[in-house]
Write a protein that holds these residues in place. Structure first.
Motif, short mmCIF file in Angstrom:
data_model
loop_
_atom_site.label_atom_id
_atom_site.label_comp_id
_atom_site.label_asym_id
_atom_site.label_seq_id
_atom_site.Cartn_x
_atom_site.Cartn_y
_atom_site.Cartn_z
N CYS A 182 0.83 -1.20 0.00
CA CYS A 182 0.00 0.00 0.00
C CYS A 182 0.86 1.25 0.00
CB CYS A 182 -0.92 0.02 1.22
SG CYS A 182 -2.31 -1.07 1.01
N ARG A 183 1.95 1.22 0.79
CA ARG A 183 2.85 2.38 0.80
C ARG A 183 3.36 2.64 -0.60
NH1 ARG A 183 4.25 0.03 5.86
NH2 ARG A 183 3.53 1.48 7.47
N MET A 232 1.85 2.15 -3.29
CA MET A 232 0.78 2.70 -4.13
C MET A 232 0.59 4.19 -3.85
SD MET A 232 -0.26 0.03 -5.75
CE MET A 232 1.37 -0.65 -5.56
N GLY A 233 1.35 4.72 -2.90
CA GLY A 233 1.19 6.12 -2.56
C GLY A 233 0.14 6.34 -1.49
N ILE A 234 -0.23 5.27 -0.79
CA ILE A 234 -1.24 5.39 0.26
C ILE A 234 -0.57 5.77 1.57
CG2 ILE A 234 -2.95 4.10 1.62
CD1 ILE A 234 -3.28 2.31 -0.94
N ASN A 235 -1.08 6.80 2.21
CA ASN A 235 -0.59 7.19 3.53
C ASN A 235 -1.24 6.24 4.55
OD1 ASN A 235 -0.06 8.34 5.99
ND2 ASN A 235 -0.28 10.44 5.25
#
Lengths: 238, 304
Positions: B188-189, B191-194
């Motif tokens: 997820c990180r 993918m640009g997810i905070n």
């Protein structure tokens, strides 16, 4: 001359007490394909994980498009267009292929653009289009690699870090993955490729670095590395 | 009453009870799915939700009355407050413990639970508060089956909240990110997810749902108490386990199933309603022994 898009300087990384990277420096020019070679445990994956921010560099600096990203959290690095396809693909099993791709464009806030990019990915990987509503867990290894790459391309990718895309794949699948890497490069994406399969990687990379126990021991034009028998023997197997 | 009447009456009772269980179980299961924590303080958030709702209702009653307008308004305010309280607890108590051994964060959750219940006990002197509303006792009468309008509105509100959640989880980017984090945080990180922000959002939503259930329970039972979160916390845990912990649909299904089981369980000869807790927890034990993954859970062998 082309410009440097990614620069790694004296980077050291620890895994707990293990000194995984012992001060490595290299740079990637915009538009190039650069490959990192070396045996298992040499530090190739750690290098990529340090660049994308999953691991912290204890020392040294990483510069991407002129900006220092050494201490940036991974999600901000992704938003700048530096995309990492990790070892083992890491697709979201339990979610559909379409959802996997959508997550690749998480930082994007524009549904029309999202659909446009998805069409582009589907055009490149028709098999993903056919199975878009299916669970990603049901894909074969090669298809999962395609999904992982397609997912990365859903972002506004400037530099793509690929960690062993050919691992565990049948030879024909390796070839089609390599073909796609070439095509992406032709479309303007800079590529940093980590590979066990040194021969295949050096065949189309511009530049190569060889890692051994956390340090760069050999570097040079891919052409030369490939022809230098002593290097091939000493570091790249055969 | 004919046995058919009893069936429908218990069906209605079970649905109401089940909606409360489902709303609380959702927060339990969402938090477990995303950071693998059994948040033992979750039942206390439900209790706090009831008290905050009670407080807001007494504040707005002059303006909006103590009927549905006032109740729904204070329910929304309570959801926001409890949502923020959940985020605060996550930030202060759980986030520093995420890299510690699993048992440490579990003990932290027990501590948070005690802080909340004892805090409210101190503030209220441990008294029962009457949750007074202007809702009448009118309702629908079908033969011998009687369902009040209050019951209908409560079940419909719970259903609407769950539908909204379902839409959010499946249709929005943040909802998809939430599911993805439960699968693979590092991916997820990339993918640009905070990830921290999505975890906070999960706590907000889960806690807000518990807050809503607390207000509904106050309206339904007419009195609230600092200890009211304890048993429902355990029941919601049971419901989450029935459905398969970590599964959103499982929590909804498990909550309703548990509510219905309890309602119908009281109809078994020689088993009165005082036995309903025994009934529920007996089911929990049987499930943990024979089908620990629940109805919709994935097979995952992992020790707490």
């Amino acid at each position: 001359m082309s410009e440097t898009i990614l620069e790694i300087q004296d980077v050291e990384t620890y895994y707990g007490k293990i000194h995984a990277l012992r001060g490595i420096s290299f740079s990637v020019q915009a538009g190039e394909i650069v490959t990192l070679l070396g045996a298992n445990g040499a530090g190739k994956s750690t290098t990529l994980r340090t660049i994308s921010g999953l691991n912290r560099a204890a020392r040294g600096s990483i510069t991407f498009m002129g900006q220092d990203i050494t201490r940036m959290p991974p999600h901000d690095i992704v938003a700048m267009g530096l995309i990492h396809v990790p070892e083992g693909r890491r697709v979201f099993k339990g979610m559909t292929i379409k959802e996997n791709l959508e997550l690749g464009s998480f930082t994007l806030n524009d549904d029309t653009e999202r659909r446009r990019r998805m069409d582009h990915v589907f055009e490149m990987f028709p098999v993903l289009y056919e199975r878009r509503q299916r669970d990603a867990a049901l894909l074969s290894g090669g298809e999962q690699q395609m999904l992982a790459m397609g997912r990365a391309l859903m972002a506004d990718t400037k530099v793509l870090l690929l960690d062993e895309p050919s691992m565990g794949l049948a030879p024909t699948m390796v070839q089609s993955i390599m073909k796609i890497i070439k095509r992406l490069n032709a479309e303007g994406v800079t590529i940093l490729l980590v590979e066990q399969n040194a021969k295949a990687a050096l065949k189309f990379a511009n530049y190569g670095y060889v890692l051994e126990t956390g340090s760069i021991v050999v570097k040079g034009e891919a052409e030369q590395l490939r022809k230098d028998e002593s290097i091939v023997k000493a570091y790249l197997g055969e | 009453m004919s046995s058919l009447d009893i069936f429908f009456q218990q069906l209605a009772n079970g649905l109401i009870l089940g909606s409360f269980y489902a709303l609380v179980a959702l927060g339990y299961t969402m938090v477990y799915g995303i950071i693998k924590l059994l948040n033992f303080a979750h039942g206390d958030l439900y209790m706090c939700g009831a008290f905050v709702g009670f407080l807001f209702l007494s504040l707005v009653s002059g303006l909006l009355g103590e009927s549905w307008t006032g109740i729904l308004c204070s329910m929304v305010l309570s959801m926001l407050t409890i949502g923020l309280l959940g985020v605060l607890i996550q930030r202060v108590a759980y986030r520093p413990m995420l890299s510690a051994p699993r048992l440490s964060i579990l003990i932290t959750a027990l501590a948070v639970s005690m802080v909340l219940s004892n805090g409210v006990m101190a503030l209220t002197d441990g008294d029962y508060e009457a949750f007074n509303t202007d809702l009448g006792f009118e309702g629908l009468e079908m033969g011998n089956v009687f369902i009040t309008y209050t019951q209908i509105v409560l079940v419909v509100s719970a259903a609407l909240l769950m539908l909204t959640l379902f839409f959010f989880i499946n249709r929005t980017m943040y909802g998809k990110a939430m599911r993805a984090i439960a699968i693979d945080q590092d991916a997820c990180r990339l993918m640009g997810i905070n990830v921290n922000r999505v975890i906070a959002l999960t706590f907000f939503i889960g806690s807000a749902l518990a807050g809503a259930a607390g207000v509904m329970a106050g309206v339904y039972y007419g009195s609230i108490h600092f200890f009211m979160g304890f048993v429902i916390g355990l029941k919601a845990f049971t419901a989450a386990v029935i459905g398969g912990i970590g599964s959103i649909r499982g929590a909804m299904l498990g909550g309703l199933a548990l509510g219905l089981l309890e309602a119908f369980g009281t109809q078994i000869p020689f088993v009165g309603s005082e036995w309903k807790d025994v009934f529920s927890f007996g089911i929990l034990i049987l499930l943990l022994v024979f089908k620990p993954t629940g109805l919709l859970g994935k097979t995952e062998i992992e020790r707490m």
